[in-house]
Design an enzyme around this catalytic site. Structure first.
Site, PDB file in Angstrom:
ATOM      1  CD  GLN A 185     -10.770  72.953  97.926  1.00 34.14           C
ATOM      2  OE1 GLN A 185     -11.770  73.648  98.027  1.00 34.14           O
ATOM      3  NE2 GLN A 185     -10.728  71.717  98.398  1.00 34.14           N
ATOM      4  CB  SER A 186     -12.644  75.885  91.019  1.00 36.97           C
ATOM      5  OG  SER A 186     -13.561  76.751  90.393  1.00 36.97           O
ATOM      6  CG  ASN A 187     -14.171  79.946  95.700  1.00 40.96           C
ATOM      7  OD1 ASN A 187     -14.403  79.224  96.660  1.00 40.96           O
ATOM      8  ND2 ASN A 187     -13.156  80.793  95.668  1.00 40.96           N
ATOM      9  CB  CYS A 241     -15.715  74.108  89.855  1.00 42.87           C
ATOM     10  SG  CYS A 241     -14.662  74.325  88.396  1.00 42.87           S
TER      11      CYS A 241
END
Ligand SMILES: *Cc1c(COP(=O)(O)O)cnc(C)c1O
Length: 335
Positions: A77-79, A81
């Site tokens: 859930q990387s912001n 990325c």
């Protein structure tokens, strides 16, 4: 080309300046210093958050190298990325994400956007992710064989280049403070890969901000971040030769608010998020901003910022990271 010869190339991506707004109702309820929000969640709608400021410099470097593919990495859930995937599409570049973890049965939040944006996603086991350098090298070779040039942006764009994002944000903050007529005692943020904090520290020095820079770690511990930031500083000094003695800069990290772990939250953090949403109409996320703000409120209650008139909390974004927490935040609705 940059107008300031001391500044590296920058690709304008964020909608700046972001607003600085007082949290009047909340501050009144708390009865302490006036709390302000620097709304860096408003840097953009889809590429929103703090990563976009850093990506302006990382992407400029990629473009200078004529890169055709951006590779980066992070949690599922990387912001960061997701922001990179947005920017890649905006600039006509390919994007390849190395995500730590498994593909969930239902795509949601940031990951859903990554897929909509057409980013190539590789899911890595913890062991493969630990060997990231090798993964990146293999991927670069893979693209080179196809006539593409891949540029790697490290986790959170927190390297010597990405640091410029929050160095330059300090010029903006200085103008904000002047306009609001305040001298905040502290600028407070979440720290996850160190780049925002490190940039703010350098920017404070560069633009002569008279405010403490304070961060709450949302993973690891203060020692890990101190080492990371010292190493980013020395790479920055080497690459950009600014003549700043970074060894003198104090690294202020307040520990104790990671809660159940990185990207995990508990009822207290959820309650803070709901309280702020209902008082101010601002949404924090359970991974970064909600945790750091929860820490700030706890420290205020303990008297840490005694005597402060104004405190600025950096809203670093993270909205899409809220959605995967629906069932945890409101379990009674499951029935
Ligand atoms: C990445 C992130 C942070 C932490 O910033 P770093 O520069 O990685 O320390 C804080 N808030 C949000 C919403 C983020 O996505």
């Amino acid at each position: 080309m940059p107008t300031n010869p001391l500044l590296p190339p920058r690709t304008r991506l964020a909608h700046l300046p972001t607003p600085l707004v007082p949290m009047d109702r909340l501050s009144k309820t708390l009865g302490g210093p006036r709390l302000w929000l620097k709304r860096d969640d408003l840097t953009d709608t889809t590429a929103s958050g703090n990563k976009l400021r850093k990506l302006e410099f990382s992407v400029a470097r990629a473009q200078a190298e004529q890169a055709t593919v951006l590779i980066t990495c992070g949690g599922v859930q990387s912001n960061h990325c997701r922001a990179t995937a947005v920017v890649a599409s905006q600039l006509g570049l390919k994007c390849h994400l190395l995500l730590r973890g498994r593909r969930p049965p239902v795509l949601n939040g940031n990951l859903l956007l990554d897929e909509i944006l057409g980013a190539e996603v590789s899911y890595l086991s913890a062991a493969a992710f630990a060997d990231l350098d090798q993964q990146v090298a293999d991927l670069k070779t893979h693209y080179a064989a196809r006539g593409e040039h891949a540029f790697f942006i490290p986790m959170g764009a927190s390297d010597e280049t990405g640091l410029w994002g929050y160095i330059e944000a300090c010029a903006e903050l200085q103008a904000d403070f002047r306009q609001a007529g305040i001298k905040p005692a502290a600028i407070v943020s979440a720290t996850g890969s160190g780049g925002t904090l490190a940039g703010l520290m350098l920017g404070k020095q560069r633009y002569g901000l008279e405010t403490d820079i304070v961060a709450f770690n949302v993973c690891d511990d203060a020692d890990t971040f101190t080492k990371k930031i010292r190493s980013d500083f020395s790479r920055w000094e080497q690459r950009y030769q600014q003549g700043v003695d970074t060894r003198q800069l104090p690294i202020n990290i307040i520990e104790g608010y990671v809660g159940p772990g990185y990207a995990r939250a508990n009822a207290e953090i959820f309650a803070t998020i709901a309280m702020v949403a209902r008082t101010e109409g601002v949404i924090f996320d359970p991974v970064y901003t909600g945790k750091a703000f929860h820490g700030l409120l706890a420290e205020l209650a303990k008297g840490r910022f005694e005597g402060a008139d104004d405190i600025v909390f950096l809203h670093t974004g993270g909205l899409f990271g809220v959605f995967p927490f629906g069932a945890e935040m409101f379990p009674e609705d499951d029935a």
